[in-house]
Enzyme design. Structure first.
Site, PDB file in Angstrom:
ATOM      1  N   ASN A  81       8.424  -1.199   2.302  1.00 35.80           N
ATOM      2  CA  ASN A  81       7.571  -1.499   1.889  1.00 35.80           C
ATOM      3  C   ASN A  81       7.416  -1.765   0.224  1.00 35.80           C
ATOM      4  O   ASN A  81       8.711  -0.965  -0.169  1.00 35.80           O
ATOM      5  CB  ASN A  81       5.550  -0.667   2.271  1.00 35.80           C
ATOM      6  CG  ASN A  81       4.308  -1.108   1.306  1.00 35.80           C
ATOM      7  OD1 ASN A  81       3.849  -2.190   2.195  1.00 35.80           O
ATOM      8  ND2 ASN A  81       3.500  -0.373   0.755  1.00 35.80           N
TER       9      ASN A  81
ATOM     10  N   HIS B 181      -7.074  -5.846  14.247  1.00 30.91           N
ATOM     11  CA  HIS B 181      -8.388  -6.765  13.770  1.00 30.91           C
ATOM     12  C   HIS B 181      -8.470  -8.042  13.305  1.00 30.91           C
ATOM     13  O   HIS B 181      -9.229  -8.556  13.165  1.00 30.91           O
ATOM     14  CB  HIS B 181      -8.025  -6.756  12.386  1.00 30.91           C
ATOM     15  CG  HIS B 181      -7.697  -5.259  11.655  1.00 30.91           C
ATOM     16  ND1 HIS B 181      -7.120  -5.273  10.527  1.00 30.91           N
ATOM     17  CD2 HIS B 181      -8.250  -3.805  12.119  1.00 30.91           C
ATOM     18  CE1 HIS B 181      -6.902  -3.560  10.032  1.00 30.91           C
ATOM     19  NE2 HIS B 181      -7.408  -3.054  11.458  1.00 30.91           N
TER      20      HIS B 181
HETATM   21  N1  APR Z   1       6.670  -7.184   0.705  1.00 30.19           N
HETATM   22  C1  APR Z   1       7.098  -5.406   1.332  1.00 30.19           C
HETATM   23  N2  APR Z   1       5.823  -4.686   1.319  1.00 30.19           N
HETATM   24  C2  APR Z   1       4.664  -5.782   0.572  1.00 30.19           C
HETATM   25  C3  APR Z   1       5.105  -7.457   0.176  1.00 30.19           C
HETATM   26  C4  APR Z   1       5.564  -8.210   0.215  1.00 30.19           C
HETATM   27  N3  APR Z   1       6.857  -8.977  -0.159  1.00 30.19           N
HETATM   28  N4  APR Z   1       3.834  -7.480  -0.690  1.00 30.19           N
HETATM   29  C5  APR Z   1       2.745  -6.927  -0.543  1.00 30.19           C
HETATM   30  N5  APR Z   1       3.234  -5.568  -0.287  1.00 30.19           N
HETATM   31  C6  APR Z   1       2.815  -3.816   0.527  1.00 30.19           C
HETATM   32  C7  APR Z   1       1.689  -3.661  -0.649  1.00 30.19           C
HETATM   33  O1  APR Z   1       2.777  -2.755  -2.292  1.00 30.19           O
HETATM   34  C8  APR Z   1       1.013  -2.871   0.197  1.00 30.19           C
HETATM   35  O2  APR Z   1       1.155  -1.002  -0.370  1.00 30.19           O
HETATM   36  O3  APR Z   1       1.637  -4.249   1.290  1.00 30.19           O
HETATM   37  C9  APR Z   1       0.827  -2.971   1.443  1.00 30.19           C
HETATM   38  C10 APR Z   1      -0.444  -4.164   1.725  1.00 30.19           C
HETATM   39  O4  APR Z   1      -1.329  -2.913   1.587  1.00 30.19           O
HETATM   40  P1  APR Z   1      -2.647  -3.468   1.524  1.00 30.19           P
HETATM   41  O5  APR Z   1      -3.314  -4.555   0.617  1.00 30.19           O
HETATM   42  O6  APR Z   1      -3.736  -1.845   1.555  1.00 30.19           O
HETATM   43  O7  APR Z   1      -3.441  -4.235   3.139  1.00 30.19           O
HETATM   44  P2  APR Z   1      -3.696  -3.556   4.893  1.00 30.19           P
HETATM   45  O8  APR Z   1      -2.528  -2.338   4.666  1.00 30.19           O
HETATM   46  O9  APR Z   1      -2.676  -4.634   5.449  1.00 30.19           O
HETATM   47  O10 APR Z   1      -4.545  -3.492   4.801  1.00 30.19           O
HETATM   48  C11 APR Z   1      -5.123  -3.045   6.186  1.00 30.19           C
HETATM   49  O11 APR Z   1      -7.672  -3.642   5.147  1.00 30.19           O
HETATM   50  O12 APR Z   1      -8.833  -4.975   3.764  1.00 30.19           O
HETATM   51  C12 APR Z   1      -8.289  -4.782   5.368  1.00 30.19           C
HETATM   52  O13 APR Z   1      -9.067  -5.661   7.482  1.00 30.19           O
HETATM   53  C13 APR Z   1      -8.029  -5.473   6.250  1.00 30.19           C
HETATM   54  O14 APR Z   1      -6.252  -5.283   7.598  1.00 30.19           O
HETATM   55  C14 APR Z   1      -6.177  -5.165   6.371  1.00 30.19           C
HETATM   56  C15 APR Z   1      -6.679  -3.703   6.162  1.00 30.19           C
END
Ligand code: APR
Ligand code: ZN
Length: 255
Positions: free
Chosen positions: A210, A120
């Site tokens: 996760n 991204h």
């Molecule tokens: N350790 C493990 N897991 C974690 C932690 C942690 N410390 N903190 C948060 N999480 C988990 C959350 O429970 C969630 O399921 O990480 C996940 C993050 O998910 P999202 O917030 O949806 O992020 P992501 O999957 O990277 O989103 C993908 O969406 O908006 C777009 O461009 C943006 O790259 C991003 C894409």
């Protein structure tokens, strides 16, 4: 923490010829950077369609600039945590072939990873959306005009919703994952396509680390629920043949 699962992942990592790590925003929350869809996530406070689209860039530049300059400024305060450093050490020691990340914070490179594929894009690179001229963080944060065309829309080189993904980066990421024999997803809800299709391109084992179960977790060979930093630390200790320092483990040792 499930010590049996930690031991399994440590063994798979040790035995693997080609491990690839796919990270999401949950990899950076322990550094202080919000993710997007957790309770404290960005999209719980802001509607992404108002800041993270080409329309916002072109027609709501103040909102667009406010959101991305805040996130860029955060990178001066927050830095990679122990989990990032373990991944850098594992690449350095030849256990990890590469990192494929949805994150735009540059923390994997800052921690020392060399093979990083930013699906991204990156907040750290700035260009003029009117003429494409490269610019810099200072000019973006100051809302300077473009030095080349005088345009008023400097932007970070990240992929906004609806924009085309960087084909070269994706091609390399896909090849890396197709050739992997172990794919570990860390900190992603796997809700955004096509990134959420990548884990299923490996012919090897799939592990997800996760904080919470995702809609796709059942399709993984192993799911470890908990904080990325602690789980990576435990895997590293097991991999090095050490005892895993965990409450349960210590209690057993004391009695
Ligand atoms: N350790 C493990 N897991 C974690 C932690 C942690 N410390 N903190 C948060 N999480 C988990 C959350 O429970 C969630 O399921 O990480 C996940 C993050 O998910 P999202 O917030 O949806 O992020 P992501 O999957 O990277 O989103 C993908 O969406 O908006 C777009 O461009 C943006 O790259 C991003 C894409
Ligand atoms: Zn320009």
């Amino acid at each position: 923490m499930d010590l049996h699962k930690i031991t399994l992942v440590a063994d798979w990592l040790q035995a693997s010829e080609s491990t690839v790590i796919l990270t999401g925003a949950g990899m950076s929350t322990e550094s202080g950077i919000p993710d997007f869809r957790s309770r404290e996530g960005w999209w719980k406070k802001i509607n992404p369609m108002t800041v993270s689209t080409v329309d916002a860039l072109e027609n709501e530049y103040e909102l667009f600039h406010g959101f991305y300059s805040l996130r860029l400024t955060d990178l001066k305060t927050y830095h990679p945590h122990k989990g990032h450093h373990f991944l850098a050490e594992w690449e350095n020691q030849g256990f990890v072939k590469g990192i494929v990340t949805q994150n735009v914070d540059g923390f994997h490179q800052e921690a020392g990873n060399k093979s990083v594929h930013e699906l991204h894009g990156s907040l750290r690179s700035i260009f003029c959306s009117d003429c494409g001229q490269a610019s810099d963080e200072g000019a973006f944060l100051n809302q300077d005009t473009c030095s080349e065309c005088g345009g008023h829309h400097l932007r970070p080189d990240i992929i906004l919703f609806g924009e085309i993904l960087p084909q070269e980066v994706w091609g390399k990421a896909i090849r890396l994952i197709e050739e992997s024999d172990l794919l570990i997803v860390i900190g992603s809800s796997l809700q955004v396509s096509p990134a959420n299709e990548l884990p299923f391109l490996t012919n090897g084992k799939k592990v997800i680390i996760n904080n919470e179960a995702t809609l796709l977790s059942e399709q993984f060979d192993l799911q470890l629920e908990g904080k990325a930093g602690d789980i990576l630390e435990a895997i590293d200790e097991k991999r090095k043949g050490g005892e895993i320092h965990d409450d349960i483990e210590n209690t057993k040792r004391r009695t």
